[in-house]
Design a protein around this motif. Structure first.
Motif, PDB file in Angstrom:
ATOM      1  N   ARG A  41      58.478  16.898 -42.182  1.00 37.72           N
ATOM      2  CA  ARG A  41      57.887  17.048 -43.519  1.00 37.72           C
ATOM      3  C   ARG A  41      56.523  17.721 -43.440  1.00 37.72           C
ATOM      4  O   ARG A  41      56.195  18.600 -44.247  1.00 37.72           O
ATOM      5  CB  ARG A  41      57.765  15.687 -44.190  1.00 37.72           C
ATOM      6  CG  ARG A  41      59.068  15.157 -44.735  1.00 37.72           C
ATOM      7  CD  ARG A  41      58.843  13.969 -45.647  1.00 37.72           C
ATOM      8  NE  ARG A  41      58.236  12.841 -44.962  1.00 37.72           N
ATOM      9  CZ  ARG A  41      58.897  11.851 -44.377  1.00 37.72           C
ATOM     10  NH1 ARG A  41      60.217  11.850 -44.400  1.00 37.72           N
ATOM     11  NH2 ARG A  41      58.261  10.860 -43.787  1.00 37.72           N
ATOM     12  N   VAL A  42      55.720  17.333 -42.453  1.00 35.52           N
ATOM     13  CA  VAL A  42      54.395  17.927 -42.298  1.00 35.52           C
ATOM     14  C   VAL A  42      54.515  19.414 -41.979  1.00 35.52           C
ATOM     15  O   VAL A  42      53.810  20.254 -42.571  1.00 35.52           O
ATOM     16  CB  VAL A  42      53.596  17.187 -41.197  1.00 35.52           C
ATOM     17  CG1 VAL A  42      52.344  17.955 -40.825  1.00 35.52           C
ATOM     18  CG2 VAL A  42      53.237  15.788 -41.646  1.00 35.52           C
ATOM     19  N   LEU A  43      55.423  19.758 -41.064  1.00 38.52           N
ATOM     20  CA  LEU A  43      55.610  21.167 -40.699  1.00 38.52           C
ATOM     21  C   LEU A  43      56.124  21.979 -41.888  1.00 38.52           C
ATOM     22  O   LEU A  43      55.691  23.110 -42.107  1.00 38.52           O
ATOM     23  CB  LEU A  43      56.576  21.284 -39.523  1.00 38.52           C
ATOM     24  CG  LEU A  43      56.071  20.758 -38.183  1.00 38.52           C
ATOM     25  CD1 LEU A  43      57.178  20.778 -37.144  1.00 38.52           C
ATOM     26  CD2 LEU A  43      54.881  21.576 -37.703  1.00 38.52           C
ATOM     27  N   ALA A  44      57.033  21.392 -42.659  1.00 39.10           N
ATOM     28  CA  ALA A  44      57.562  22.097 -43.829  1.00 39.10           C
ATOM     29  C   ALA A  44      56.473  22.323 -44.865  1.00 39.10           C
ATOM     30  O   ALA A  44      56.385  23.404 -45.460  1.00 39.10           O
ATOM     31  CB  ALA A  44      58.717  21.298 -44.430  1.00 39.10           C
ATOM     32  N   ARG A  95      51.326  28.013 -46.157  1.00 42.95           N
ATOM     33  CA  ARG A  95      51.051  29.340 -45.592  1.00 42.95           C
ATOM     34  C   ARG A  95      51.750  30.431 -46.388  1.00 42.95           C
ATOM     35  O   ARG A  95      51.177  31.490 -46.663  1.00 42.95           O
ATOM     36  CB  ARG A  95      51.495  29.390 -44.126  1.00 42.95           C
ATOM     37  CG  ARG A  95      50.518  28.815 -43.158  1.00 42.95           C
ATOM     38  CD  ARG A  95      50.856  29.207 -41.719  1.00 42.95           C
ATOM     39  NE  ARG A  95      52.206  28.811 -41.342  1.00 42.95           N
ATOM     40  CZ  ARG A  95      52.536  27.659 -40.776  1.00 42.95           C
ATOM     41  NH1 ARG A  95      51.599  26.767 -40.519  1.00 42.95           N
ATOM     42  NH2 ARG A  95      53.787  27.399 -40.447  1.00 42.95           N
ATOM     43  N   ARG A  96      53.002  30.190 -46.752  1.00 45.49           N
ATOM     44  CA  ARG A  96      53.766  31.185 -47.506  1.00 45.49           C
ATOM     45  C   ARG A  96      53.155  31.427 -48.878  1.00 45.49           C
ATOM     46  O   ARG A  96      53.001  32.578 -49.317  1.00 45.49           O
ATOM     47  CB  ARG A  96      55.219  30.740 -47.623  1.00 45.49           C
ATOM     48  CG  ARG A  96      56.132  31.843 -48.104  1.00 45.49           C
ATOM     49  CD  ARG A  96      57.599  31.470 -48.036  1.00 45.49           C
ATOM     50  NE  ARG A  96      57.906  30.470 -49.054  1.00 45.49           N
ATOM     51  CZ  ARG A  96      58.449  29.272 -48.822  1.00 45.49           C
ATOM     52  NH1 ARG A  96      58.737  28.916 -47.589  1.00 45.49           N
ATOM     53  NH2 ARG A  96      58.702  28.444 -49.800  1.00 45.49           N
ATOM     54  N   ILE A  97      52.755  30.363 -49.562  1.00 43.86           N
ATOM     55  CA  ILE A  97      52.127  30.503 -50.886  1.00 43.86           C
ATOM     56  C   ILE A  97      50.801  31.249 -50.775  1.00 43.86           C
ATOM     57  O   ILE A  97      50.489  32.124 -51.589  1.00 43.86           O
ATOM     58  CB  ILE A  97      51.940  29.115 -51.533  1.00 43.86           C
ATOM     59  CG1 ILE A  97      53.302  28.536 -51.933  1.00 43.86           C
ATOM     60  CG2 ILE A  97      51.027  29.193 -52.749  1.00 43.86           C
ATOM     61  CD1 ILE A  97      53.240  27.104 -52.403  1.00 43.86           C
ATOM     62  N   GLN A  98      50.017  30.919 -49.758  1.00 41.85           N
ATOM     63  CA  GLN A  98      48.732  31.590 -49.563  1.00 41.85           C
ATOM     64  C   GLN A  98      48.942  33.078 -49.277  1.00 41.85           C
ATOM     65  O   GLN A  98      48.208  33.932 -49.810  1.00 41.85           O
ATOM     66  CB  GLN A  98      47.987  30.930 -48.405  1.00 41.85           C
ATOM     67  CG  GLN A  98      46.568  31.391 -48.242  1.00 41.85           C
ATOM     68  CD  GLN A  98      45.850  30.623 -47.132  1.00 41.85           C
ATOM     69  OE1 GLN A  98      46.480  29.996 -46.290  1.00 41.85           O
ATOM     70  NE2 GLN A  98      44.539  30.682 -47.135  1.00 41.85           N
ATOM     71  N   ALA A  99      49.960  33.409 -48.480  1.00 46.17           N
ATOM     72  CA  ALA A  99      50.238  34.817 -48.189  1.00 46.17           C
ATOM     73  C   ALA A  99      50.685  35.550 -49.441  1.00 46.17           C
ATOM     74  O   ALA A  99      50.302  36.707 -49.676  1.00 46.17           O
ATOM     75  CB  ALA A  99      51.303  34.922 -47.099  1.00 46.17           C
ATOM     76  N   GLN A 100      51.496  34.898 -50.280  1.00 43.20           N
ATOM     77  CA  GLN A 100      51.942  35.520 -51.526  1.00 43.20           C
ATOM     78  C   GLN A 100      50.771  35.771 -52.478  1.00 43.20           C
ATOM     79  O   GLN A 100      50.690  36.816 -53.111  1.00 43.20           O
ATOM     80  CB  GLN A 100      52.992  34.652 -52.214  1.00 43.20           C
ATOM     81  CG  GLN A 100      54.331  34.643 -51.522  1.00 43.20           C
ATOM     82  CD  GLN A 100      55.306  33.645 -52.127  1.00 43.20           C
ATOM     83  OE1 GLN A 100      54.920  32.813 -52.956  1.00 43.20           O
ATOM     84  NE2 GLN A 100      56.554  33.709 -51.696  1.00 43.20           N
ATOM     85  N   GLU A 101      49.860  34.798 -52.570  1.00 46.95           N
ATOM     86  CA  GLU A 101      48.684  34.967 -53.436  1.00 46.95           C
ATOM     87  C   GLU A 101      47.815  36.114 -52.943  1.00 46.95           C
ATOM     88  O   GLU A 101      47.319  36.921 -53.736  1.00 46.95           O
ATOM     89  CB  GLU A 101      47.883  33.676 -53.482  1.00 46.95           C
ATOM     90  CG  GLU A 101      48.533  32.563 -54.271  1.00 46.95           C
ATOM     91  CD  GLU A 101      47.765  31.256 -54.190  1.00 46.95           C
ATOM     92  OE1 GLU A 101      46.737  31.203 -53.475  1.00 46.95           O
ATOM     93  OE2 GLU A 101      48.194  30.290 -54.833  1.00 46.95           O
ATOM     94  N   LEU A 102      47.638  36.188 -51.634  1.00 48.87           N
ATOM     95  CA  LEU A 102      46.831  37.265 -51.065  1.00 48.87           C
ATOM     96  C   LEU A 102      47.469  38.623 -51.336  1.00 48.87           C
ATOM     97  O   LEU A 102      46.777  39.577 -51.724  1.00 48.87           O
ATOM     98  CB  LEU A 102      46.649  37.060 -49.561  1.00 48.87           C
ATOM     99  CG  LEU A 102      45.834  38.115 -48.825  1.00 48.87           C
ATOM    100  CD1 LEU A 102      44.399  38.141 -49.334  1.00 48.87           C
ATOM    101  CD2 LEU A 102      45.872  37.855 -47.334  1.00 48.87           C
TER     102      LEU A 102
END
Length: 109
Positions: free
Chosen positions: A78-81, A87-94
């Protein structure tokens, strides 16, 4: 690394003229990378130390460690997910911000 070194030494029952990592790794990795170390004066320990240094430098050690399978607890999963989602959301926002900046520059605004 000690596990990989012990595995290699167990595969080499008799000293030969050269140690090849190709004989240890799977066939797909054989075509991709190969490390050769010469055994001088029958000194297997020195050859293994040299091979260990070459493995660390070339990144083969990381590949071996990545392929080690062990049990991961559900809480760790759960922590890794969650971290990968963040990370994916942050990359999409960037990427969204960069896209808007670039479109403004292209349009001259």
């Amino acid at each position: 690394m000690n596990k990989a070194t012990s595995h290699i030494t167990s595969l080499l029952k008799q000293p030969s003229h050269s140690l090849t990592l190709n004989s240890v790794l799977s066939s797909s990795l054989q075509q991709w990378r190969g490390i050769r170390v010469k055994v001088r004066n029958g000194n297997l320990d020195q050859a293994l130390q040299l091979m260990q240094r070459k493995m660390q430098a070339s990144g083969v050690e990381r590949l071996i460690k990545q392929n080690v399978e062990h049990h991961i607890k559900n809480s760790e999963k759960r922590v890794l997910a969650r971290k990968s989602l963040e990370r994916r959301i942050q990359a999409q926002e960037l990427s969204r911000k960069l896209k808007s900046i670039l479109t403004k520059k292209v349009r001259g605004l």
